[in-house]
Design a protein around this motif. Structure first.
Motif, mmCIF file in Angstrom:
data_model
loop_
_atom_site.group_PDB
_atom_site.id
_atom_site.type_symbol
_atom_site.label_atom_id
_atom_site.label_comp_id
_atom_site.label_asym_id
_atom_site.label_seq_id
_atom_site.Cartn_x
_atom_site.Cartn_y
_atom_site.Cartn_z
ATOM 1 N N VAL A 223 2.825 16.880 -42.770
ATOM 2 C CA VAL A 223 2.924 17.196 -41.345
ATOM 3 C C VAL A 223 2.041 16.256 -40.544
ATOM 4 C CG1 VAL A 223 2.533 18.957 -39.590
ATOM 5 C CG2 VAL A 223 3.382 19.612 -41.823
ATOM 6 N N ARG A 393 12.981 16.072 -43.181
ATOM 7 C CA ARG A 393 11.595 16.530 -43.146
ATOM 8 C C ARG A 393 11.444 17.855 -42.383
ATOM 9 N NH1 ARG A 393 7.855 15.535 -39.166
ATOM 10 N NH2 ARG A 393 5.685 15.621 -39.822
ATOM 11 N N ASN A 394 12.164 17.984 -41.260
ATOM 12 C CA ASN A 394 12.032 19.197 -40.453
ATOM 13 C C ASN A 394 12.430 20.449 -41.220
ATOM 14 O OD1 ASN A 394 11.306 17.574 -38.432
ATOM 15 N ND2 ASN A 394 13.213 17.729 -37.258
ATOM 16 N N TYR A 395 13.292 20.276 -42.223
ATOM 17 C CA TYR A 395 13.695 21.420 -43.017
ATOM 18 C C TYR A 395 12.831 21.529 -44.260
ATOM 19 C CZ TYR A 395 17.878 21.993 -40.194
ATOM 20 O OH TYR A 395 18.734 22.233 -39.160
ATOM 21 N N PRO A 398 9.030 23.337 -43.799
ATOM 22 C CA PRO A 398 8.988 24.803 -43.739
ATOM 23 C C PRO A 398 9.411 25.448 -45.054
ATOM 24 C CG PRO A 398 10.072 23.935 -41.808
ATOM 25 C CD PRO A 398 9.835 22.780 -42.710
ATOM 26 N N PHE A 399 10.373 24.816 -45.739
ATOM 27 C CA PHE A 399 10.806 25.396 -47.010
ATOM 28 C C PHE A 399 9.722 25.301 -48.067
ATOM 29 C CE2 PHE A 399 15.043 25.707 -45.307
ATOM 30 C CZ PHE A 399 15.553 26.802 -45.978
ATOM 31 N N LEU A 401 6.528 25.286 -47.531
ATOM 32 C CA LEU A 401 5.537 26.305 -47.176
ATOM 33 C C LEU A 401 6.037 27.692 -47.569
ATOM 34 C CD1 LEU A 401 4.372 25.089 -43.652
ATOM 35 C CD2 LEU A 401 3.158 24.933 -45.807
ATOM 36 N N PHE A 402 7.322 27.926 -47.317
ATOM 37 C CA PHE A 402 7.887 29.232 -47.649
ATOM 38 C C PHE A 402 7.824 29.479 -49.164
ATOM 39 C CE2 PHE A 402 11.939 31.239 -49.021
ATOM 40 C CZ PHE A 402 11.565 32.542 -48.752
ATOM 41 N N MET A 405 4.427 30.336 -50.336
ATOM 42 C CA MET A 405 4.064 31.717 -50.001
ATOM 43 C C MET A 405 4.795 32.701 -50.910
ATOM 44 S SD MET A 405 3.431 31.931 -45.956
ATOM 45 C CE MET A 405 5.033 31.496 -45.362
ATOM 46 N N PHE B 115 10.341 32.627 -39.693
ATOM 47 C CA PHE B 115 9.374 31.622 -40.127
ATOM 48 C C PHE B 115 10.035 30.258 -40.291
ATOM 49 C CE2 PHE B 115 7.426 29.178 -43.572
ATOM 50 C CZ PHE B 115 6.155 29.026 -43.046
ATOM 51 N N LEU B 116 11.189 30.236 -40.971
ATOM 52 C CA LEU B 116 11.849 28.955 -41.213
ATOM 53 C C LEU B 116 12.310 28.321 -39.896
ATOM 54 C CD1 LEU B 116 13.917 29.788 -44.419
ATOM 55 C CD2 LEU B 116 11.862 28.406 -44.250
ATOM 56 N N GLY B 119 9.205 27.258 -37.893
ATOM 57 C CA GLY B 119 8.558 26.121 -38.553
ATOM 58 C C GLY B 119 9.279 24.831 -38.251
ATOM 59 N N ALA B 120 10.616 24.838 -38.383
ATOM 60 C CA ALA B 120 11.383 23.624 -38.103
ATOM 61 C C ALA B 120 11.295 23.267 -36.634
ATOM 62 C CB ALA B 120 12.834 23.818 -38.534
ATOM 63 N N LEU B 123 8.273 21.368 -35.876
ATOM 64 C CA LEU B 123 8.351 19.995 -36.368
ATOM 65 C C LEU B 123 9.315 19.143 -35.538
ATOM 66 C CD1 LEU B 123 8.307 20.732 -40.159
ATOM 67 C CD2 LEU B 123 6.532 19.610 -38.856
ATOM 68 N N GLY B 124 9.994 19.754 -34.561
ATOM 69 C CA GLY B 124 10.836 18.947 -33.677
ATOM 70 C C GLY B 124 12.319 19.147 -33.854
ATOM 71 N N GLU B 125 12.734 20.100 -34.666
ATOM 72 C CA GLU B 125 14.159 20.334 -34.854
ATOM 73 C C GLU B 125 14.703 21.110 -33.651
ATOM 74 O OE1 GLU B 125 15.989 19.255 -37.427
ATOM 75 O OE2 GLU B 125 17.769 20.111 -36.511
ATOM 76 N N ARG B 127 18.420 21.447 -33.231
ATOM 77 C CA ARG B 127 19.826 21.826 -33.416
ATOM 78 C C ARG B 127 19.897 23.261 -33.932
ATOM 79 N NH1 ARG B 127 21.675 17.608 -37.505
ATOM 80 N NH2 ARG B 127 19.491 17.790 -38.031
ATOM 81 N N VAL B 130 22.634 24.690 -36.285
ATOM 82 C CA VAL B 130 22.551 24.441 -37.727
ATOM 83 C C VAL B 130 21.376 25.216 -38.302
ATOM 84 C CG1 VAL B 130 22.390 22.656 -39.490
ATOM 85 C CG2 VAL B 130 23.384 22.110 -37.251
ATOM 86 N N LEU B 131 20.270 25.137 -37.596
ATOM 87 C CA LEU B 131 19.003 25.641 -38.125
ATOM 88 C C LEU B 131 19.033 27.145 -38.403
ATOM 89 C CD1 LEU B 131 16.050 25.235 -38.785
ATOM 90 C CD2 LEU B 131 15.526 25.390 -36.371
ATOM 91 N N VAL B 134 21.216 28.169 -41.369
ATOM 92 C CA VAL B 134 20.616 27.713 -42.637
ATOM 93 C C VAL B 134 19.460 28.628 -43.027
ATOM 94 C CG1 VAL B 134 19.232 25.866 -43.673
ATOM 95 C CG2 VAL B 134 21.329 25.307 -42.471
ATOM 96 N N ALA B 138 19.367 31.002 -46.260
ATOM 97 C CA ALA B 138 18.337 30.799 -47.279
ATOM 98 C C ALA B 138 17.588 32.093 -47.539
ATOM 99 C CB ALA B 138 17.363 29.714 -46.843
#
Lengths: 506, 161
Positions: A223, A393-395, A398-399, A401-402, A405, B115-116, B119-120, B123-125, B127, B130-131, B134, B138
């Motif tokens: 990050v 990276r954006n996905y 977080p994954f 980190l998840f 946890m 959280f997911l 979190g994304a 980080l700048g996501e 969309r 999609v997010l 997903v 998950a």
């Protein structure tokens, strides 16, 4: 004996049992990739299924397949996201993760698969030949020797640290052992150093600490410095490339040979197991390597990756020796396997080989088959597994980190564990900023509890610390560990003197 | 003072407290019959506190600007911490703490999806079409795997269900 081997071969090669091996390896690999679910928990989960099968050989074969699969699965998460879910694969992440970051994830996974295969194969062959006679040697090790062996393991961290880092590494080791004394120990049921916090009473769980020390700081680094994740990705082709060159194969062959042997014999001793075998394997190879090869350790050395992988798998096989021949489970995983065996109405022990030769030999032979199946199954899968790193990276972050946890949550089902993880993760990141090596802390933590138990037993038996010099093997091991600590600083000092002797160039 | 020295110094202080607990507090809490025993709960901690103070002091003395290994491009340079995305890292840590606190009350699926997604987003996501699917998929998949296949209980829904 030959008759037993043949009947075992017949059992192991039956269609049903071959299916069991394949199923076990697949399940083990898939679940083992989730950090937090190590071989021990996966086997525990599979026991009801195994008991339902009814046939003890088939059940044991399934469980042995799961065991190997889980270990390989654990290596993949160590290599790809620096999240060692199992203590035995911590050493794998030292060089496996840097290799993946250089864009060679495919190659790293291939080396891990091949080294595991060779380690497991050598282990199975040795088990075939030496199982009965090795059992007597393992009995020679008493608590005093185990204590000394743990000290050797802790001293070996000096090998992880580079020049001038020995003091820091020792400090981190002591910190790890101190963390291990938190909570109630096995010997006394009074809580220690819990500061009255009830959630600390059972101590810190290994998996939380491992995630906080390795996976979390790494994710935070990704990050903090976005260029880092691009560097790790390499180009699309290289990441999937599996092939290792002939010179690389020549480089790792002796390493794998040595570590398979050493790992097996470490694994035979009850209580030592795959974790110590992998750390010792890494430390020994680090000390054997010279010059440039040595400098590469920790930065993506293929030797540093092959050594713990071979040792770890050979030790897993070795740990079956005390289980099958003496009925003493040498590790947590074999203890669970022993429970499964007893539930299936098979009593492991010296009589097993006489009473149920076909079970005894079928298990040993199917271990070998399991290794082969694992190699055949996993090599084609590697490109797909390695592609994980190409998730944006954006996905990905977080994954990661998840999953860290989840790893610490699943084991304890306690949300406080997650706060502990976050707090320790921040501390670990700050220590990493300052250049403190984090691996010794985890090793100290893992060995700390074993160390205390054996120390206590040895002191009670000999009424004091006199066992340290009265037992020759203990004394020898302790001297060896002193040498391990002092050697790096002696070497550095020698090099300094030598440099002084040479006139500086112009 | 370098960060290295500060950490080693803090460690020495921790060892002093740990040692005080081992040598004094735990010693006083011993029962009379325990005093004759060879190995006590505070035996190893006593040794550890002494060794810890010694190694900590060695690090304090040894470490200085000279003992630092040459700058590694892979490591983060703390002196220029501002050039890194500290804000994002801190937000993610805060999200992790929030996840820990919310996991039980609002259930696994909602907490994980949130959280997911968050979190994304940090980080700048952007969309979300999609997010969000997903993340939801998950969390459902992991819940199914852990609870239904492995039999480890995870409360899926909020407390009021």
């Amino acid at each position: 004996m030959l008759e037993g081997i043949l009947s075992g071969l017949e059992t192991a090669l039956s269609f049903q049992n071959l299916l069991m091996v394949v199923a076990g390896c697949l399940i083990g690999t898939l679940i083992g990739m989730l950090p937090g679910l190590g071989p021990m928990s996966i086997i525990a989960i599979m026991i009801p299924i195994a008991i339902k099968i009814g046939d003890p050989s088939a059940a044991l074969i399934l469980l042995a397949g799961v065991y190997y699969g889980a270990i390989f699965g654990g290596s993949t998460s160590s290599i790809l996201i620096n999240a060692p879910g199992v203590a035995g694969t911590v050493a794998t992440s030292f060089d496996g993760y840097p290799l993946a970051r250089q864009g060679q994830a495919g190659k790293a996974l291939t080396i891990a698969a091949i080294a595991s295969f060779c380690g497991g194969t050598v282990g199975a062959l040795l088990l075939l030949g030496f199982a009965p006679s090795l059992a007597t040697v393992a009995l020679l090790f008493h608590s005093a020797e185990y204590f000394a062996l743990m000290i050797v393991g802790l001293a070996a961290v000096a090998a992880f640290a580079g020049t001038g880092q020995v003091a820091k590494a020792l400090m981190m080791t002591v910190m790890g052992v101190m963390l291990a004394t938190l909570g109630e120990s096995a010997l006394f049921n009074a809580p220690r150093f819990t500061m009255g916090i009830q959630d600390l009473q059972s101590g810190i769980s290994f998996i939380t600490l491992a995630m906080a020390l390795f996976a979390l700081p790494e994710a935070l680094y990704l990050v903090l410095d976005p260029r880092r994740s691009n560097r790790g990705r390499g180009n699309g082709d290289a990441i999937e490339k599996l092939r290792i060159s002939r010179s690389e194969a020549r480089e790792i062959a002796p390493v794998i040979g040595r570590q398979s042997l050493q790992g097996f014999f470490v694994g035979v001793m009850p209580g030592a197991g795959a974790t110590i075998a992998s750390f010792l394997g890494y430390a020994v190879e680090h000390n054997i390597a010279r010059g440039e090869d040595q400098a590469k350790f920790g930065k993506g050395s293929i030797r540093g990756l092959a050594a713990p992988e071979a040792a770890n798998n050979a030790a897993c096989t070795g740990s079956f020796v005390p289980l099958l021949t003496l009925g003493i489970p040498g590790s947590g995983t074999t203890a669970i396997l022993m429970g499964a065996l007893i539930a299936l109405n098979v009593a492991p022990g010296p009589r097993l080989m006489v009473d149920n030769p076909s079970i005894f030999w079928a298990v040993i032979i199917s271990m070998y088959i399991g290794n082969l199946v694992l190699l055949i199954l996993n090599l084609p899968l590697i490109p797909y597994i390695a592609k994980l790193l190409q998730v944006p990276r954006n996905y990905l972050i977080p994954f990661i980190l998840f999953f860290t946890m989840m790893g610490s949550y699943i084991g304890q089902n306690n949300a406080t564990e997650l706060l502990l993880l976050t707090g320790m993760g921040i501390a670990a990141t700050i220590m990493r900023f300052a250049g403190f090596p984090l691996a010794p802390l985890l090793i100290g933590f893992i060995l700390g509890q074993l160390l205390e138990n054996n120390f206590a037993r040895a002191m009670n038996l000999s009424d004091g610390v006199s066992f340290m010099w009265e037992r020759p093997m203990t004394a020898g091991l302790l001297v060896f560990s002193a040498v391990l600590i002092l050697l790096p600083s002696m070497r550095a000092r020698l090099a300094k003197w030598r440099r002084r002797g040479v006139a500086p160039g112009d | 003072m370098t960060l290295e020295r500060a950490i080693a110094g803090i460690f020495v202080v921790v060892c002093l407290v740990y040692g005080y607990t081992a040598f004094v507090t735990m010693e006083e809490a011993l029962l009379p019959f325990e005093r004759n025993m060879m190995f006590l709960p505070n035996t190893l901690p006593k040794w550890l506190s002494v060794i810890g103070i010694l190694t900590g002091l060695i690090v304090v003395i040894q470490s200085g600007p000279a003992s630092r290994p040459e700058a590694d491009p892979d490591e983060i340079d703390v002196r220029n911490i501002r050039q890194y995305k500290v804000g994002q890292a801190l937000s993610l840590l805060a999200l992790m703490a929030a996840y820990a606190l919310l996991l039980r009350p609002i259930g696994f699926i909602a907490a994980t999806t949130l959280f997911l997604t968050a979190g994304a987003t940090v980080l700048g996501e952007r969309r979300y079409l999609v997010l969000v699917p997903v993340s939801l998929f998950a969390s459902l998949f992991i819940w199914y795997l852990v609870q239904e296949m492995l039999g480890i209980f995870l409360r899926p829904l909020p407390w009021f269900f």
